[in-house]
Structure formats: structure tokens, C-alpha cells
Design a protein around this motif. Structure first.
Motif, PDB file in Angstrom:
ATOM      1  N   MET A   1       8.817  -9.511 -10.662  1.00  0.00           N
ATOM      2  CA  MET A   1      10.140  -9.664 -12.013  1.00  0.00           C
ATOM      3  C   MET A   1      10.790  -8.470 -11.494  1.00  0.00           C
ATOM      4  SD  MET A   1       9.339 -12.438 -13.477  1.00  0.00           S
ATOM      5  CE  MET A   1       9.719 -11.935 -15.282  1.00  0.00           C
ATOM      6  N   SER A   2       9.853  -7.077 -11.746  1.00  0.00           N
ATOM      7  CA  SER A   2      10.492  -5.925 -11.525  1.00  0.00           C
ATOM      8  C   SER A   2      11.801  -6.063 -10.613  1.00  0.00           C
ATOM      9  CB  SER A   2       9.630  -4.605 -11.855  1.00  0.00           C
ATOM     10  OG  SER A   2       9.302  -4.816 -13.016  1.00  0.00           O
ATOM     11  N   PRO A   4      12.637  -4.246  -7.234  1.00  0.00           N
ATOM     12  CA  PRO A   4      11.704  -3.660  -5.908  1.00  0.00           C
ATOM     13  C   PRO A   4      12.826  -2.430  -6.064  1.00  0.00           C
ATOM     14  CG  PRO A   4      12.017  -5.790  -4.893  1.00  0.00           C
ATOM     15  CD  PRO A   4      13.513  -5.380  -6.499  1.00  0.00           C
ATOM     16  N   LEU A  11       6.419   3.832  -2.649  1.00  0.00           N
ATOM     17  CA  LEU A  11       6.122   2.534  -1.816  1.00  0.00           C
ATOM     18  C   LEU A  11       6.303   1.802  -1.815  1.00  0.00           C
ATOM     19  CD1 LEU A  11       1.931   3.433  -3.832  1.00  0.00           C
ATOM     20  CD2 LEU A  11       2.779   2.843  -1.643  1.00  0.00           C
ATOM     21  N   ILE A  12       7.486   0.926  -3.163  1.00  0.00           N
ATOM     22  CA  ILE A  12       7.485  -0.597  -3.093  1.00  0.00           C
ATOM     23  C   ILE A  12       8.929  -0.814  -1.470  1.00  0.00           C
ATOM     24  CG2 ILE A  12       9.162  -2.389  -3.894  1.00  0.00           C
ATOM     25  CD1 ILE A  12       6.154  -0.889  -5.430  1.00  0.00           C
ATOM     26  N   GLU A  15       6.410  -0.845   1.498  1.00  0.00           N
ATOM     27  CA  GLU A  15       5.599  -1.778   1.663  1.00  0.00           C
ATOM     28  C   GLU A  15       6.745  -3.437   2.219  1.00  0.00           C
ATOM     29  OE1 GLU A  15       2.713  -3.884  -0.876  1.00  0.00           O
ATOM     30  OE2 GLU A  15       2.003  -2.340   0.253  1.00  0.00           O
ATOM     31  N   GLU A  16       7.846  -3.192   1.453  1.00  0.00           N
ATOM     32  CA  GLU A  16       8.824  -3.773   2.406  1.00  0.00           C
ATOM     33  C   GLU A  16       9.300  -3.675   4.259  1.00  0.00           C
ATOM     34  OE1 GLU A  16      11.386  -3.762  -0.474  1.00  0.00           O
ATOM     35  OE2 GLU A  16      10.975  -5.391  -1.419  1.00  0.00           O
ATOM     36  N   VAL A  19       5.390  -5.305   5.465  1.00  0.00           N
ATOM     37  CA  VAL A  19       5.269  -7.297   5.229  1.00  0.00           C
ATOM     38  C   VAL A  19       6.853  -7.512   7.078  1.00  0.00           C
ATOM     39  CG1 VAL A  19       6.319  -8.842   4.522  1.00  0.00           C
ATOM     40  CG2 VAL A  19       4.453  -6.867   3.379  1.00  0.00           C
ATOM     41  N   HIS A  23       5.052  -9.397  10.939  1.00  0.00           N
ATOM     42  CA  HIS A  23       5.794 -10.681  11.270  1.00  0.00           C
ATOM     43  C   HIS A  23       7.266 -10.188  12.172  1.00  0.00           C
ATOM     44  CE1 HIS A  23       6.178 -12.820   7.349  1.00  0.00           C
ATOM     45  NE2 HIS A  23       6.466 -12.146   6.522  1.00  0.00           N
ATOM     46  N   VAL A 216     -13.078 -11.152 -13.026  1.00  0.00           N
ATOM     47  CA  VAL A 216     -12.079 -12.305 -12.317  1.00  0.00           C
ATOM     48  C   VAL A 216     -12.241 -13.214 -11.787  1.00  0.00           C
ATOM     49  CG1 VAL A 216      -9.496 -12.225 -11.351  1.00  0.00           C
ATOM     50  CG2 VAL A 216      -9.861 -10.382 -12.977  1.00  0.00           C
ATOM     51  N   TRP A 220     -12.413 -17.374 -12.139  1.00  0.00           N
ATOM     52  CA  TRP A 220     -12.005 -18.110 -10.832  1.00  0.00           C
ATOM     53  C   TRP A 220     -12.479 -19.251 -10.986  1.00  0.00           C
ATOM     54  CZ3 TRP A 220      -9.290 -13.711  -7.049  1.00  0.00           C
ATOM     55  CH2 TRP A 220      -8.085 -13.713  -7.688  1.00  0.00           C
ATOM     56  N   ASP A 353      -1.196   0.485   7.721  1.00  0.00           N
ATOM     57  CA  ASP A 353      -0.755  -0.391   6.157  1.00  0.00           C
ATOM     58  C   ASP A 353      -0.602   0.275   5.509  1.00  0.00           C
ATOM     59  OD1 ASP A 353      -0.394  -1.788   4.340  1.00  0.00           O
ATOM     60  OD2 ASP A 353      -1.510  -3.856   5.136  1.00  0.00           O
ATOM     61  N   ASP A 355      -0.726   1.044   2.412  1.00  0.00           N
ATOM     62  CA  ASP A 355      -1.525   0.133   1.567  1.00  0.00           C
ATOM     63  C   ASP A 355      -3.056   0.341   1.247  1.00  0.00           C
ATOM     64  OD1 ASP A 355      -1.613   0.092  -1.453  1.00  0.00           O
ATOM     65  OD2 ASP A 355      -2.522  -1.034  -1.585  1.00  0.00           O
ATOM     66  N   ALA A 356      -3.561   0.408   2.304  1.00  0.00           N
ATOM     67  CA  ALA A 356      -5.031   0.106   3.628  1.00  0.00           C
ATOM     68  C   ALA A 356      -5.729   1.326   2.879  1.00  0.00           C
ATOM     69  CB  ALA A 356      -4.508  -0.805   4.391  1.00  0.00           C
TER      70      ALA A 356
ATOM     71  N   PHE B  91      -6.197 -11.876 -17.486  1.00  0.00           N
ATOM     72  CA  PHE B  91      -6.869 -11.313 -18.597  1.00  0.00           C
ATOM     73  C   PHE B  91      -5.239  -9.618 -19.036  1.00  0.00           C
ATOM     74  CE2 PHE B  91      -9.810 -12.411 -15.815  1.00  0.00           C
ATOM     75  CZ  PHE B  91     -11.062 -12.129 -16.250  1.00  0.00           C
ATOM     76  N   ARG B 154       2.604  -8.966  -0.094  1.00  0.00           N
ATOM     77  CA  ARG B 154       2.417  -7.701  -0.239  1.00  0.00           C
ATOM     78  C   ARG B 154       0.858  -7.634  -0.715  1.00  0.00           C
ATOM     79  NH1 ARG B 154       7.590  -6.729  -1.641  1.00  0.00           N
ATOM     80  NH2 ARG B 154       6.495  -4.665  -2.821  1.00  0.00           N
ATOM     81  N   THR B 175      -6.292 -22.073  -9.681  1.00  0.00           N
ATOM     82  CA  THR B 175      -7.647 -22.575  -9.834  1.00  0.00           C
ATOM     83  C   THR B 175      -7.576 -24.228  -9.976  1.00  0.00           C
ATOM     84  OG1 THR B 175      -7.163 -21.813 -12.170  1.00  0.00           O
ATOM     85  CG2 THR B 175      -8.137 -20.208 -10.389  1.00  0.00           C
ATOM     86  N   GLU B 193      13.160 -10.979 -18.339  1.00  0.00           N
ATOM     87  CA  GLU B 193      12.492 -11.558 -17.813  1.00  0.00           C
ATOM     88  C   GLU B 193      11.401 -12.406 -18.771  1.00  0.00           C
ATOM     89  OE1 GLU B 193      11.391  -7.738 -14.945  1.00  0.00           O
ATOM     90  OE2 GLU B 193      10.484  -7.597 -16.426  1.00  0.00           O
TER      91      GLU B 193
END
Lengths: 369, 265
Positions: A1-2, A4, A11-12, A15-16, A19, A23, A216, A220, A353, A355-356, B91, B154, B175, B193
């Protein structure tokens, strides 16, 4: 949505790039990776051959600590539960195996199965209590459980041999110390294989999901109670097997072998190895298994200060220092320090990684074994 | 205030009340959601909207009142049992597994639909591996529906808040719910958005056949998207009706904007 691109932390973007590199790595050849894995396997398998016969039992012990680390990892790393009583699971496994071998005359393989089942039963009892408490209180409950096992269960004379100890002969095929070391390494391999598959299954994923947020997971459709219990039972079963193997290193065990300090060592090696990462915790286990011997050898061979003062009695202090270094500098433990290598071996780029690096980093879904 | 007559209600609360210490968080809240309806829940901060969600999804046990899903009384069922009956929720604080990737989250979320036995999965039986591929395929389908395919690999820890809220919705969609409860899905989103998301909510109804309950602070969007609106204030039902009726309700305007206001938007 936002968008990047507007992320101020950078950080974003990182991360890209990550990824994309994943690949690219997947498209590249597997051959070098397989060669390095084969080399590591060859080195591990050569160890019992090259180690001085005086220390061959340390190799067996290291492999067994590796199995215990996997067991701890299921509970602490995947399910996010505390355990300061793991020596109890090791103990019940050891005495069950010894009793099955000596008093019931069962073959070694069957005795290991008995050890696993008894370990699972003990874990079911602790797990049943653990469902009602968490955090610090859970830690206290597990300590109490460990002390209870040591002071009560392990005093049942006909099962544990009392102060004299319970004998646990090695199987005929692996009666020599070198052969027995290979047996322990082989079982460690099987346990790692099981652990890898576990994280790729519905139950393994569910266990890791409830670690992060039970609500959470429940939303699920994951049965939180059942999967938490399952984590305890799996962990107890693996620890039971480790106990069975442990009993036959010296072919005799007594209750003094399973004190609180051992449980603390197990937790230390899991955290220092990197809770949540199977390769990290196994290395942590091996490190803490050889540490006392290593310290003694250093003491004997280097006659200059500070080595003259160094003995195996320093082990707890060194463990504590390693823990502090881990928590402050590498919360992901050994696995974090080797992040680039582990990523590459698992099919990713030779890079950590981005973020790991959370302490309880999951093994993911097993996509990277 | 009784709930309106709805044909074929998929979700119903009947005089739900809950008290925390001295605070009556909900008193006699009754509502009904029909099949394929989009229902908005409005109310100022602390009105009890999220508490109501927690009672419906099973995280809180109401002191009084019943909750029914598809006509079945589920008041005494655990959250996971309600989820397995087709109730999905998000949530207010993002509900995702932090250490997993986006794709992994959507695969775990399909937990209840996995059929392979534990043994088949552990040994890697062909049928189990085939099912694993199907789970990933379905996760990809949902990501495409939500326009999130670019974020597939990601890790959650590195994503911005607005995106996380959308990934969370995607995980709940994975789900395969019949009823979707969204708790402030637009927190951290821009106006554009928000508008796009409302179109997507409409799409979830028309293409996926979902019944949807929406908590959101952005009043105009809720009024635009919903078929029917409930307004909570201090834990009680202040008003309910069609969006236009609620907009022109002076009591509602006052609860939101203070004394003297006469219309909401």
C-alpha cells in the motif's frame, strides 16, 4: 500500500535487494553448494577417526548434546516456551533405557524407543502444567520439575540403581567407543532430518505461529493448547532418545549426572547457538559439550598465565560470558554470526538475511533446511 | 435496542454484555449480519468496538448474552473452533507471524484446511508435498487478489504498517472465511489507499461471497461502503440504521463531535 521508496530507514530497499538476490541464487548452480555440504559431512564423519582415543567419548557426548539442542530448540526456539528442567527429560530417558537394557534385556533400538516414549510422557506431565503459566513462572515450574525428577524419580532404586547407578550396556554392533560415536552422530543426523521436516508440516508451522502470538494463531483456527502440548511432547521425545544414548557413553548413569546446572547448560547452548535455528543450536550444543575438555587441555599444554589458572571449573563463568556476548552483540547466536554461510548453504545468496536477526528467529517453513 | 430483522443471518449477537472490574464495557449489544452484507460499526474511542469483536471471535467470554454463527450458538466455543466454522478476523495490532515471510504467513493461515496426516508430511509423502504446493498456490492467488504479489518473499519485520494491515487481511482471506471482521484495516493508510480498499471490500463480497463487518475510524468511508451501520457509545448501542439515517442522526453526531453538532459527515 505505502510507497516503498519513501521509507526513511532504508530497510525496505535493503529487503527488496535481498529478495532479488534470493531469486538469483535459486537460479544459479547447486553444484558448489553440494560440494561444500559434502565437505562438511566428510569432516564430521572423519572426526571419530582422527580424535585421540582418550577423547572419543567426548565426541559421542558432543553429538548427544547436539540432539539435546534440537530438542531444546523445538520447545524454546519454535514454541517460545522456557525450559530450565531439560536435564530431567534426559534423565528419564537415560534411566528408562538403562532399565530396559539391563533389567528387561531389551535390544538397544527398542530401549531407545522406550526412552523416547518415557521422555514424551514426562513432557506431557510438564506440558500440562505449563499450559497454565508462562514466562518467569513457567521457568520456575520447569526448575521445580527438574529438581523433583532428580530428588524423587531418580531415587527409585529398582529403576535407577540408587547411588550405585544404572548400567546401560552398549549394543554389540557399536560396542567400541569409535563405533558408538558414529552411532550418536547417525542419530543426530536422523533427528536433524526429522526437525527439518517438522518445520515444513502443518503442526510445525502452527507451533512457530503460536510462539509469536497465540491469539493470532487461534484466529487462524490453530488449536493453541494442542500444539503447545505437541511441542513439549516432541521435545521430550527427542530428549529421551538423547538420554538413552547418554546412558551408554560410560555404560552407567546415576542421578548426579542430571542436576540443575546441566539444565542451565542446555539453555545456554541453545541461546548461544541461536534459538530457532537448527544448525546454530547444534553447534552451540557441540561447543558446550567439548568446553570442559577443551579447558583442561589448554591448562595442561600452555604453561603461561592465564592458561595456568584455567581449568574445567571455569566452564560456568565462560558460559555466562558467552551468553552476555550473545545477548548484547549477536542475539541470533552462532547462527547469526554464520548468517551468510547458512543462507548460502540453504539456497540463498552469500549474505545475511537483513531481517533475520531476532533472537527467536524461526526456521521458517523449512524452505531453507 | 433490538437488532433489525435480517433474513438468513450469518452472525448474530443477542444482548451481549461484558464487565471488566468496574467498567461495563458492553451492555446489551444485539446485532445481526445477513449473508453477503457489509456492516459498519462506528463509535468513538473506547466505545467497545474491539471488545465486541473479541466477544464474537471468542477471546472474551461475555457475562451475559449469546453469540450465534450460522444459527449455531458458539458462545462457549474457543476462538479456534469459531475460526474453523468460517469466522475470520483481523486485529487492531497487526496479527501476523513476525518472523515468517508474507507467503509463509498465508500458508500457516490455511492451517484448518490442510488434510495430510502428520506422518505423511514428516516423511514427505508425494500427496503431502502436492498439498504443500497447493497451499502456496492458494496463497499466491490471495496475494494477487489483494495486489500484494510484490511482497511475497518479504519478512513481516521489515514491512511498513499500512502494508502489514493489508497482508493481515490477505492472511485472514487465506483461512477461507465466510465472515470477515476487519478491525481498523485503514490505520496507517492514506485517503487514496482507503478509497481503493473500500473497492476491494466490495470485491470481497461480490467475488468471494463474504459477509463483512468493518470497524473503522474513517466515517465517510464506512458510510459509503456499508449496507447497514451500528453505532456504539460507552459500550451500548447508540444508533443503528442505513448509512444515510446514521449520518443524519443528531445523537451520533454529538457522540462523535461534541455538543451542538447535527450531522456526521
Amino acid at each position: 500500500m505505502s510507497d516503498p521508496d519513501v521509507d526513511p530507514t532504508g530497510l525496505i530497499h535493503e529487503e527488496e535487494v535481498w529478495v532479488e538476490e534470493v531469486h538469483a541464487a535459486r537460479r544459479s548452480s547447486r553444484l558448489p553448494r553440494l560440494l561444500v555440504l559434502a565437505l562438511i559431512a566428510a569432516v564430521v564423519l572423519a572426526i571419530p577417526q582422527v580424535v585421540d582415543v582418550v577423547y572419543i567419548n567426548v565426541v559421542s557426548r558432543a553429538a548427544i548434546y547436539g540432539i539435546i539442542a534440537v530438542s531444546m530448540n523445538v520447545l524454546v526456539g519454535y514454541a517460545g516456551q522456557a525450559s530450565l528442567g531439560h536435564a530431567a527429560f534426559l534423565g528419564v530417558g537415560a534411566f528408562a533405557s538403562g532399565y530396559a537394557l539391563t533389567d528387561l534385556g531389551m535390544p538397544f533400538g527398542a530401549a531407545l524407543v522406550v526412552a523416547a516414549l518415557v521422555g514424551m510422557a514426562a513432557a506431557l506431565v510438564l506440558g500440562g502444567v505449563a499450559l497454565r503459566v508462562s514466562g518467569l513462572y513457567l521457568a520456575l515450574v520447569t526448575i521445580a520439575f527438574g529438581l523433583f525428577a532428580q530428588e524423587t524419580l531418580f531415587n527409585i532404586r529398582f529403576l535407577t540403581g540408587g547411588g550405585a547407578g544404572q548400567t546401560a550396556p552398549r549394543p554389540e554392533l557399536f560396542s567400541g567407543p569409535v563405533a558408538y560415536a558414529y552411532l550418536c552422530i547417525g542419530v543426530l543426523g536422523l533427528v536433524l532430518l526429522f526437525d527439518w521436516r517438522l518445520t515444513a508440516t502443518r503442526a510445525g508451522r502452527a507451533i512457530q505461529a503460536l510462539r509469536d502470538d497465540e491469539r493470532v494463531a487461534a484466529s487462524w483456527g490453530i488449536d493453541v493448547t494442542a500444539h503447545k502440548l505437541m511441542a513439549f511432547i516432541i521435545s521430550g521425545g527427542i530428549a529421551g532418545i538423547a538420554g538413552g544414548l547418554f546412558a551408554s557413553i560410560e555404560q552407567i548413569v546415576s542421578k548426579e549426572d542430571f542436576g540443575l546446572s546441566l539444565s542451565i547448560t542446555f539453555l545456554l547452548m541453545t541461546v548461544v547457538g541461536g534459538a530457532g535455528n537448527r544448525w546454530g543450536v547444534v553447534q552451540g550444543g557441540v561447543l558446550f559439550a567439548v568446553l570442559p575438555t577443551l579447558l583442561d587441555r589448554t591448562h595442561e599444554n600452555f604453561h603461561v598465565f592465564p592458561f595456568t589458572e584455567l581449568t574445567a571449573t571455569w566452564e560456568p563463568a565462560i558460559g555466562a560470558i558467552l551468553l552476555l556476548l550473545t545477548l548484547t552483540m549477536f542475539p541470533g547466536g552462532i547462527a547469526q554470526q554464520q548468517g551468510a554461510l547458512l543462507s548460502w548453504l540453504g539456497g540463498g545468496p552469500f549474505k545475511r538475511d537483513p531481517d533475520a536477526h531476532t533472537p527467536a528467529q524461526g526456521g521458517g517453513m523449512g524452505a531453507r533446511p | 435496542m433490538p437488532a433489525p430483522d435480517v433474513d438468513d443471518a450469518v452472525l448474530e449477537t443477542d444482548s451481549v454484555s461484558i464487565r471488566f472490574g468496574g467498567v461495563q464495557a458492553l451492555s446489551d449489544v444485539s446485532l445481526k449480519i445477513g449473508r453477503g452484507e457489509i456492516v459498519g460499526i462506528l463509535g468513538p474511542n473506547g466505545a467497545g468496538k474491539t471488545t465486541l469483536f473479541n466477544c464474537v471471535s471468542g477471546f472474551y467470554a461475555p457475562n451475559r448474552g449469546r453469540v450465534r454463527l450460522f444459527g449455531e450458538d458458539v458462545t462457549d466455543l474457543k476462538p479456534e473452533e469459531r475460526a474453523q466454522r468460517g469466522l475470520g478476523r483481523t486485529f487492531q495490532q497487526v496479527g501476523l507471524v513476525r518472523s515468517f515471510t508474507v507467503l509463509e504467513n498465508l500458508v500457516v493461515a490455511q492451517h484448518a484446511s490442510v488434510r495430510s496426516s502428520g506422518l505423511a508430511s514428516i516423511v514427505g509423502a508425494p500427496s503431502a508435498l502436492r498439498e504443500e504446493r497447493l497451499l502456496r498456490q492458494r496463497a499466491d492467488d490471495v496475494l494477487e487478489f489483494m495486489g500484494l504479489t510484490a511482497f511475497r518473499e518479504r519478512r513481516i519485520g521489515g514491512l511498513p504498517y499500512g502494508t502489514l494491515k493489508m497482508v493481515e487481511v490477505a492472511a485472514v482471506l487465506a483461512t477461507d472465511p465466510s465472515i470477515l471482521m476487519l478491525d481498523e484495516p485503514l490505520a496507517g493508510a492514506s485517503g487514496e489507499e482507503g478509497s481503493a480498499f473500500c473497492d476491494r471490500v466490495e470485491q470481497m463480497r461480490s467475488e468471494l461471497g463474504l459477509s463483512i463487518i468493518l470497524i473503522e475510524h474513517h466515517v465517510p468511508l464506512v458510510l459509503r461502503t456499508s449496507d447497514y451501520v451500528y453505532v456504539l457509545n460507552f459500550g451500548a448501542m447508540l444508533a443503528q440504521g442505513l448509512p444515510d439515517e446514521v449520518r443524519d442522526n443528531a445523537e451520533v453526531a454529538e457522540a462523535y463531535m461534541g455538543e451542538g453538532a447535527s450531522t456526521l459527515a
